[in-house]
Design an enzyme around this catalytic site. Structure first.
Site, PDB file in Angstrom:
ATOM      1  N   ALA A 124     -14.955 -30.529  44.637  1.00 33.11           N
ATOM      2  CA  ALA A 124     -14.197 -31.576  43.958  1.00 33.11           C
ATOM      3  C   ALA A 124     -12.800 -31.050  43.621  1.00 33.11           C
ATOM      4  CB  ALA A 124     -14.918 -31.998  42.681  1.00 33.11           C
ATOM      5  N   CYS A 125     -11.920 -31.970  43.290  1.00 35.17           N
ATOM      6  CA  CYS A 125     -10.539 -31.638  42.930  1.00 35.17           C
ATOM      7  C   CYS A 125     -10.531 -30.576  41.826  1.00 35.17           C
ATOM      8  CB  CYS A 125      -9.827 -32.907  42.458  1.00 35.17           C
ATOM      9  SG  CYS A 125      -8.095 -32.675  42.056  1.00 35.17           S
ATOM     10  N   PRO A 126      -9.725 -29.564  41.918  1.00 32.93           N
ATOM     11  CA  PRO A 126      -8.621 -29.312  42.843  1.00 32.93           C
ATOM     12  C   PRO A 126      -8.978 -28.382  44.001  1.00 32.93           C
ATOM     13  CG  PRO A 126      -8.432 -27.771  41.048  1.00 32.93           C
ATOM     14  CD  PRO A 126      -9.688 -28.606  40.794  1.00 32.93           C
ATOM     15  N   ASP A 148     -14.863 -35.203  49.011  1.00 31.57           N
ATOM     16  CA  ASP A 148     -14.290 -35.781  47.795  1.00 31.57           C
ATOM     17  C   ASP A 148     -13.400 -36.954  48.186  1.00 31.57           C
ATOM     18  OD1 ASP A 148     -13.012 -36.390  45.428  1.00 31.57           O
ATOM     19  OD2 ASP A 148     -12.060 -34.430  45.178  1.00 31.57           O
TER      20      ASP A 148
END
Length: 192
Positions: free
Chosen positions: A14-16, A41
């Site tokens: 997932a981000c980042p 994602d």
């Protein structure tokens, strides 16, 4: 099949993290090479576009295959800021007029195959800059040849090489695909 120089597996992150991994992978590439980033994602598409823009790299596009998003990015190179040297230059607008006249001509796209796949002029021949010298014999020396790339820099170098090889009716299209407003098409199935 889109030709890439490297593939990065960022699935499940997932981000980042997809961006962090992309930045590291991009550092390992040579200028002009294309990276495929595989991610799951859903927010990674907007992240990749924004990161590429802020870092100077080129976001080419995204292809969705099931739950996997395949993002394509091209590493920036110094060539895109070099001064143009080929004498015969034609603007994007002038190329559109030539296309409307239906003249016997060749539009030669010298960008990488991944760049071409995501956006090109209908009927343009793809001949990546790195293959030009070996394959220029495939071109009709008598035709008008309008060479195009993203910014006019690679096409400038290609136009110089063609002229040096005896092609006399060669024009560099400036500013190129980065500001092309004419007809265009894709040869990949892009989904948003």
């Amino acid at each position: 099949m889109i030709k890439t120089n490297s593939v990065l597996d960022a699935k499940g992150f997932a981000c980042p993290m997809p961006i962090v991994k992309t930045k590291k992978a991009m550092n390992g590439l040579e200028e002009g090479e294309v990276l495929e980033v595989q991610a799951t994602d859903k927010g990674s598409t907007a992240d990749m576009k924004a990161w590429a823009e802020s870092s100077g790299h080129q976001y080419l596009g995204t292809v969705e295959e099931g739950t996997t998003l395949k993002h394509y990015l091209r590493k920036a190179s110094g060539e895109e800021t070099e001064v143009k040297k080929h004498e015969k230059i034609i603007s994007n607008e002038e190329l559109l007029q030539v296309m409307e006249e239906n003249r016997n001509m060749i539009i030669l796209d010298v960008r990488e195959s991944a760049e071409y796949a995501f956006n090109h002029i209908p009927g343009a021949r793809t001949l990546p800059m790195g293959e030009l010298e070996q394959r220029m014999g495939e071109l009709d020396i008598e035709s008008e040849i309008f060479v195009i790339c993203r910014t006019g820099s690679r096409s400038d170098l290609a136009a110089q090489k063609l002229t040096a090889a005896g092609f006399e009716r060669v024009f560099n299209v400036v500013p190129g695909m980065s500001q092309w407003n004419g007809p265009s098409q894709k040869s990949v199935n892009e989904q948003k």
